[in-house]
Design a protein around this motif. Structure first.
Motif, PDB file in Angstrom:
ATOM      1  N   GLU A  66      34.792 -45.495 -36.828  1.00 11.62           N
ATOM      2  CA  GLU A  66      33.982 -46.343 -37.708  1.00 11.62           C
ATOM      3  C   GLU A  66      33.349 -47.378 -37.044  1.00 11.62           C
ATOM      4  N   GLN A  67      32.169 -47.685 -37.284  1.00  6.40           N
ATOM      5  CA  GLN A  67      31.735 -48.867 -36.433  1.00  6.40           C
ATOM      6  C   GLN A  67      32.325 -50.142 -36.952  1.00  6.40           C
ATOM      7  N   ARG A  68      32.820 -51.231 -35.862  1.00  6.57           N
ATOM      8  CA  ARG A  68      33.441 -52.299 -36.020  1.00  6.57           C
ATOM      9  C   ARG A  68      32.116 -53.456 -36.107  1.00  6.57           C
ATOM     10  N   TRP A  69      31.275 -53.231 -35.199  1.00  2.00           N
ATOM     11  CA  TRP A  69      30.182 -53.996 -35.320  1.00  2.00           C
ATOM     12  C   TRP A  69      28.983 -53.401 -34.268  1.00  2.00           C
ATOM     13  N   ARG A  70      27.937 -54.178 -34.616  1.00  2.00           N
ATOM     14  CA  ARG A  70      26.648 -53.691 -33.768  1.00  2.00           C
ATOM     15  C   ARG A  70      25.896 -55.005 -33.290  1.00  2.00           C
ATOM     16  N   PHE A  71      25.554 -54.923 -31.951  1.00  2.00           N
ATOM     17  CA  PHE A  71      24.726 -56.150 -31.609  1.00  2.00           C
ATOM     18  C   PHE A  71      23.392 -55.647 -30.904  1.00  2.00           C
ATOM     19  N   GLU A  72      22.554 -56.264 -31.418  1.00  2.00           N
ATOM     20  CA  GLU A  72      20.978 -55.648 -31.164  1.00  2.00           C
ATOM     21  C   GLU A  72      20.503 -56.367 -29.971  1.00  2.00           C
ATOM     22  N   THR A  73      19.937 -55.756 -29.028  1.00  2.00           N
ATOM     23  CA  THR A  73      19.323 -56.285 -27.886  1.00  2.00           C
ATOM     24  C   THR A  73      17.716 -56.274 -27.945  1.00  2.00           C
ATOM     25  N   GLY A  74      16.883 -56.406 -26.991  1.00  2.00           N
ATOM     26  CA  GLY A  74      15.267 -56.292 -27.355  1.00  2.00           C
ATOM     27  C   GLY A  74      14.920 -55.069 -26.808  1.00  2.00           C
ATOM     28  N   ALA A  75      15.760 -54.261 -26.128  1.00  2.00           N
ATOM     29  CA  ALA A  75      15.418 -52.946 -25.647  1.00  2.00           C
ATOM     30  C   ALA A  75      16.730 -51.954 -25.437  1.00  2.00           C
ATOM     31  N   ALA A  76      16.357 -50.822 -24.822  1.00  2.56           N
ATOM     32  CA  ALA A  76      17.472 -49.920 -24.810  1.00  2.56           C
ATOM     33  C   ALA A  76      18.505 -50.573 -23.901  1.00  2.56           C
ATOM     34  N   VAL A  77      19.967 -49.971 -24.255  1.00  3.09           N
ATOM     35  CA  VAL A  77      20.901 -50.223 -23.299  1.00  3.09           C
ATOM     36  C   VAL A  77      21.541 -49.236 -22.760  1.00  3.09           C
ATOM     37  N   ARG A  78      21.076 -48.939 -21.435  1.00  2.00           N
ATOM     38  CA  ARG A  78      21.700 -47.848 -20.700  1.00  2.00           C
ATOM     39  C   ARG A  78      22.680 -48.209 -19.633  1.00  2.00           C
ATOM     40  N   SER A  79      22.962 -49.478 -19.532  1.00  2.00           N
ATOM     41  CA  SER A  79      24.049 -49.961 -18.832  1.00  2.00           C
ATOM     42  C   SER A  79      25.264 -49.747 -19.517  1.00  2.00           C
ATOM     43  N   SER A  80      26.586 -49.397 -19.032  1.00  2.00           N
ATOM     44  CA  SER A  80      27.920 -49.203 -19.488  1.00  2.00           C
ATOM     45  C   SER A  80      28.503 -50.481 -19.359  1.00  2.00           C
ATOM     46  N   PRO A  81      29.010 -50.740 -20.772  1.00  2.00           N
ATOM     47  CA  PRO A  81      29.550 -52.297 -20.855  1.00  2.00           C
ATOM     48  C   PRO A  81      30.838 -52.139 -20.031  1.00  2.00           C
ATOM     49  N   THR A  82      31.229 -53.595 -19.611  1.00  2.00           N
ATOM     50  CA  THR A  82      32.366 -53.851 -18.904  1.00  2.00           C
ATOM     51  C   THR A  82      33.354 -54.660 -20.033  1.00  2.00           C
TER      52      THR A  82
END
Length: 189
Positions: A66-82
């Motif tokens: 289940e989704q806990r949250w979503r943060f929208e940026t201005g373009a694609a997110v191909r970077s992997s989060p740290t």
């Protein structure tokens, strides 16, 4: 792909993130985004963090999908989060590096580079190291995003850095691998 005991997670070009049982390979759950998932998921404290080409970073419960949250940026997110502590660091094709709260996705800070950021940030000693398509490697304060130094290469820096013994190692599309001082960005070789 990162996992928890008995489960492995991975994103797909079919717009989904999958949780698979390690022993049998069976699906535990599928989480859908609205575009392909190029980013590799990162798991911390029962939450999976992943970017999507639908311009978003997602936090997903690893048990339920289940989704806990979503943060929208201005373009694609191909970077992997740290994830370090209670902060998610991630780059976006909108030319920004973001620091987000792991709890609710609230933006703590963002720093604009000169072009997209597909490099995955590395955080060591309260410094965020990341490459940008603007031909630079950046060192940013993990606390507030203040630029500590930048190093210019001759081409885009899509590679993700590695930091060992106070040295940042990173490749550039100029066909070079650089060793930079983590303290001030001085080129070692």
């Amino acid at each position: 792909p990162p996992g928890r005991d008995g489960t492995v997670f991975g994103g797909s070009y079919d717009d989904n993130v999958y949780a698979l049982d390690v022993a049998a390979g069976e699906r535990e759950w599928v989480f859908g985004t609205t575009n392909r998932v190029v980013s590799s998921p990162t798991v911390a404290n029962g939450t999976l963090f992943v970017g999507s080409d639908d311009d978003s970073v997602y936090a997903v419960d690893t048990e339920t999908g289940e989704q806990r949250w979503r943060f929208e940026t201005g373009a694609a997110v191909r970077s992997s989060p740290t994830v370090v502590g209670d902060t998610v660091y991630v780059g976006s094709d909108d030319n920004y590096v973001y620091a987000l709260s792991t709890a609710d996705g609230t933006e703590r800070w963002s720093v604009e580079t000169g072009d997209w950021v597909t490099s995955s940030p590395v955080v060591v000693d309260e410094m965020v190291y990341v490459g940008s398509n603007d031909n630079h490697v950046y060192a940013l304060s993990a606390v507030d995003g203040t630029e500590q130094w930048s190093f210019e290469t001759e081409s885009a820096v899509d590679s993700s850095p590695t930091v060992v013994n106070k040295t940042v190692y990173i490749g550039s599309n100029d066909n070079h691998i650089y060793a930079l001082s983590a303290a001030d960005g001085t080129e070692q070789w």
